[in-house]
Design an enzyme around this catalytic site. Structure first.
Site, mmCIF file in Angstrom:
data_model
loop_
_atom_site.group_PDB
_atom_site.id
_atom_site.type_symbol
_atom_site.label_atom_id
_atom_site.label_comp_id
_atom_site.label_asym_id
_atom_site.label_seq_id
_atom_site.Cartn_x
_atom_site.Cartn_y
_atom_site.Cartn_z
ATOM 1 N N ASP A 145 0.805 -1.280 -0.098
ATOM 2 C CA ASP A 145 -0.159 0.005 0.029
ATOM 3 C C ASP A 145 1.048 1.292 -0.019
ATOM 4 O O ASP A 145 1.823 1.100 -0.598
ATOM 5 C CB ASP A 145 -0.884 0.024 1.377
ATOM 6 C CG ASP A 145 -2.408 0.451 0.822
ATOM 7 O OD1 ASP A 145 -2.509 1.717 0.548
ATOM 8 O OD2 ASP A 145 -3.307 -0.105 1.039
ATOM 9 N N HIS A 217 -4.294 6.176 2.915
ATOM 10 C CA HIS A 217 -5.015 5.082 2.313
ATOM 11 C C HIS A 217 -4.394 3.782 2.697
ATOM 12 O O HIS A 217 -5.032 3.040 3.297
ATOM 13 C CB HIS A 217 -4.514 4.898 0.734
ATOM 14 C CG HIS A 217 -5.121 3.957 -0.133
ATOM 15 N ND1 HIS A 217 -4.721 2.604 0.113
ATOM 16 C CD2 HIS A 217 -6.301 3.790 -0.895
ATOM 17 C CE1 HIS A 217 -5.727 1.865 -0.874
ATOM 18 N NE2 HIS A 217 -6.560 2.654 -1.372
ATOM 19 N N SER A 539 -11.162 -0.557 -2.356
ATOM 20 C CA SER A 539 -10.015 -0.579 -1.319
ATOM 21 C C SER A 539 -10.415 -0.541 -0.024
ATOM 22 O O SER A 539 -9.608 -1.302 1.122
ATOM 23 C CB SER A 539 -9.338 1.009 -1.525
ATOM 24 O OG SER A 539 -8.475 0.901 -2.787
#
Length: 757
Positions: A145, A217, A539
């Site tokens: 990630d 994220h 996601s």
């Protein structure tokens, strides 16, 4: 573009223009080698690859001494066998004649694809999967990630056992604003990979050269998987409660491969290669490569190596919905996760007549919008003129309901720009409900409630209303629904396997966030940070499944990745909380969602713990599938890494827990036959009977219709014949096969889809 939306966008991987320059211009290539052909003179694969690159640079006409420092970018030994390197076209041509060469292709660049979801999934520490797995204790989940924010309370190690599993071989790599002391018994590893990015962009300056997250994220996905308990977590008062991951006692390892400055496939491969070597149990990867064949897809290549070592790989389907055929990560040996909504909403509207309407707002302030005039007229209701809205801004709460004239997202921007005191959007536009943010003191209500608001506004001389913010409502029905944005199958990389596999919560998921980036906005220029944030996208769905896979692996350490996938698929719930078929926000006219949108349905962790029967698969089964696809020897070798693979029994009929029958545009009828083997993982002897719901226009026959198992782990085979005659132009239909246990609780369900090629 708003931060919460940008991080949830799908990953698109494009070949960049510099790959088309003259021969002497070097570009990065990913090169697969046959390691079994390494000459014995070399002590290691690294030495062999170094020597290979050195020799081709000396032998080509475009050799430049100044370029000698540009050798290997990475060498790979676990996810694949080979390396990535800067090469000119001439050097690449020479390399193709080198001893042991298999294949090469250009590196690809890319841009990026809680406090309630555990309750929505019925996880409870006193029974079921949480209890059986001890909350995932000592499972290690590797995140591929954007990095991690180690100071977040979600990554503290309170309550974690103080002995890291001996299988762990990883480390905490120091870097910019990141030192080894930032890892602990929760975050046991952190590494970063950007050599491919630097090779592709030699003049790039990395703003945060470490495993530290700069977008939020990776922090969000990591805390969703295995965040520790955090009291009083919320997004500006919304969703307040105790935050925790789906596997709160699992360990985390971060492999940062996605950067503000860009993302490269070579770095993704390096991160997954290292995760496999480090000893993770599950790899969670919330992005993917669009329109790439399996033999050039880093997730497919590294995922195959992970599967062989018993590592479950869970990936996101992408956010290019609702069109069909937009899915990425449609990889047979990898879990592919779609996104759905959850049963939670925020905020309410109260009219002057006492009627209260539950709506949706995440306005990042507890604004006072009480007993203001409710303004409704046709000139204003389109809410598409900043001038008109500005003139009416101080009159009260403006009602926007003329949705045909302008996009709801634009309406909300106009309202924000005009600085109105408050607004009510009458809309069920999924772009606003699932992905949008309200930057003004506004609320969205369902069109079913619209007439009561408008009639009230017209019926009294001075109508009034109030909007309440920071309220949280759970138990909203119907839920879940398939998110509008989630990418749909069939899979472009291989449509012969039904993808996605399963759906999980992905819309407005609350989890940890980086505190130095905007998480919300008020008006046009007030940006607000938050340690927790609501994000939407596949996601966000993927780490839910990654965590449940870790819980299952802790409970059933003998299960293969295929067995874990099977347990998740065959126990998934196709019904929402009204006990009706799950609906599709991207196709509201349909009565219920297609498996091409949601897979088998919503993940059901507790049922997956005891699935009754499983559909297992070995690495050779996947090789048989690859052999049936018409791939060349070297294309298969890029995935298998071993030259000794056996193609004597090619078969496209993988032992998968779902079925998809494909036909050509001119085909009027098809007959597809499938063979499946199921393993009894129940307590002992059991008998199952098949219950079939045929897709429209099809006749489905199952033989035998009864399976009798005498003991645990016994295997039984059956066949399925789908005879389909196209009944009209609408070209996707679906049904199911359910094996129902006689006198028992097990129902083993497999979706069936009939779709165009």
């Amino acid at each position: 573009m708003e931060p919460h939306f940008a991080v949830a966008l799908p990953l698109m991987f494009l070949i960049t223009p510099w790959l088309l320059l003259a021969n002497a211009e070097r570009s990065t290539y990913i090169v697969h080698m046959d390691k079994s052909l390494m000459p014995r003179v070399f002590a290691s694969h690294n030495d062999w690859y170094e020597s290979t690159i050195h020799s081709i640079k000396l032998s080509t006409a475009d050799h430049h001494p100044s370029k000698q420092s540009q050798k290997l970018v990475y060498t790979y030994n676990h996810a694949m066998h080979g390396f990535s390197a800067m090469l000119s076209s001439n050097e690449l041509g020479t390399l193709k004649n080198s001893h042991g060469f298999v294949s090469a292709y250009p590196d690809r660049s890319a841009t990026i694809d809680t406090t309630h979801t555990f309750e929505f999934l019925s996880l409870d520490s006193s029974y079921g999967l949480w209890n059986a797995s001890n909350l995932g204790e000592d499972m290690i989940v590797g995140l591929i990630d954007t990095g991690i924010w180690p100071e977040s309370e979600s990554f503290k190690d309170d309550g974690m056992t103080k002995k890291i599993p001996t299988k762990w071989k990883g480390t905490c790599e120091p870097g910019q604003e990141f030192n080894t002391s930032m890892c602990n018994f929760k975050l046991i590893g952190a590494r970063y990979f950007n050599k491919g990015l630097i090779a592709a962009n030699p003049n790039v300056t990395i703003s945060m050269n470490s495993a530290r997250d700069t977008t939020g994220h990776g922090t969000h996905t990591s805390s969703t998987v295995a965040g520790n308990y955090v009291n009083g977590a919320s997004f500006f008062g919304y969703g307040e409660g105790v935050a925790r991951g789906i596997a709160p006692r699992a360990r985390l390892a971060m492999y940062k491969v996605l950067w503000d400055e860009g993302e490269q496939a070579s770095d993704v491969l390096a991160g997954m290669d290292q995760a496999i070597a480090d000893g993770v149990d599950v790899i969670s990867i919330s992005f993917g490569f669009n329109n790439v064949p399996l033999y050039e897809d880093p997730v497919a290549i590294a995922g195959f190596a992970a599967m062989e070592k018993g590592v479950v790989v869970s990936s996101s389907a992408g956010n290019d919905g609702p069109q069909l055929g937009t899915l990425h990560n449609g990889i047979p040996w990898v879990l592919t996760v779609a996104a759905g909504t959850i049963d939670r909403t925020f905020g309410s509207l109260t009219l002057g007549n006492g009627k209260t309407i539950i709506g949706l707002t995440l306005f990042a302030a507890n604004a006072i919008v009480e007993n203001l005039q409710l303004v409704y007229n046709k000139n204003l209701s389109a809410c598409n003129s900043v001038n008109l809205l500005s003139e009416a801004a101080t009159r009260g709460i403006i009602v926007c309901d003329n949705l045909d004239s302008v996009s709801v997202i634009n309406q909300s921007n106009y309202i924000s720009e005009a600085g109105v005191l408050g607004a009510v959007f009458i809309s069920e536009d999924p772009r606003l409900i699932e992905l949008g943010r309200l930057h003004s003191p506004s609320i969205v209500i369902n069109p079913k409630e619209g007439p009561s608001v408008i009639n009230y506004a017209k019926s009294v001389e001075t109508p009034t209303a109030s909007i309440k913010f920071t309220q949280t409502f759970v138990g909203i029905k119907p839920a879940p629904a398939v998110a509008n944005y989630t990418s749909r199958g069939p899979s472009p990389s291989y449509p012969g396997i039904l993808k996605p596999d399963i759906m999980a919560p992905g819309t407005t998921v609350l989890a940890a966030f980086v505190p130095n980036k905007p998480a919300a906005r008020i008006g046009n220029n007030v940006l607000l940070p938050s340690g927790f944030n609501f994000l939407s996208g596949t996601s966000m769905a993927c780490p839910h499944v990654s965590a449940v896979a870790a819980l299952l692996k802790a409970s059933h350490p003998e299960w293969t990745p295929a067995a874990i996938k099977s347990a998740l698929v065959t126990t998934a719930n196709p019904l929402d909380n009204t006990q009706n078929p799950i609906r599709d926000n991207g196709n509201p006219s349909r009565q219920h969602a297609s498996p091409l949108a949601m897979g088998a349905g919503e993940i059901d962790p507790n049922r997956a713990l005891d699935p009754g029967l499983i559909y297992d698969a070995t690495p050779q089964d996947y090789i048989n599938l690859l052999c049936s696809l018409g791939y060349t020897h070297n294309q298969i070798l890029t995935i298998t890494r071993s030259n000794s693979f056996n193609c004597t029994n090619p078969s496209s009929d993988l032992n998968y827990p779902s079925f998809i029958a494909l036909y050509g545009n001119k085909t009027r009828s098809i007959v597809n036959e499938f063979r499946r083997t199921v393993t009894n993982v129940g307590d002992g002897a059991a008998t199952y009977r098949a219950k079939v719901k045929s897709p429209r226009g099809s006749v489905v026959r199952v033989s035998p219709e009864k399976l009798a198992f005498g003991y645990k782990n016994e295997k039984q085979c059956y066949s399925v014949v789908i005879n389909y005659t196209r009944y009209k132009k609408e070209n996707v239909s679906f049904g199911e096969i359910v094996w129902v246990e006689e006198g028992g609780a097990h129902r083993v369900r497999s979706p069936i889809v009939v779709a165009p090629m």
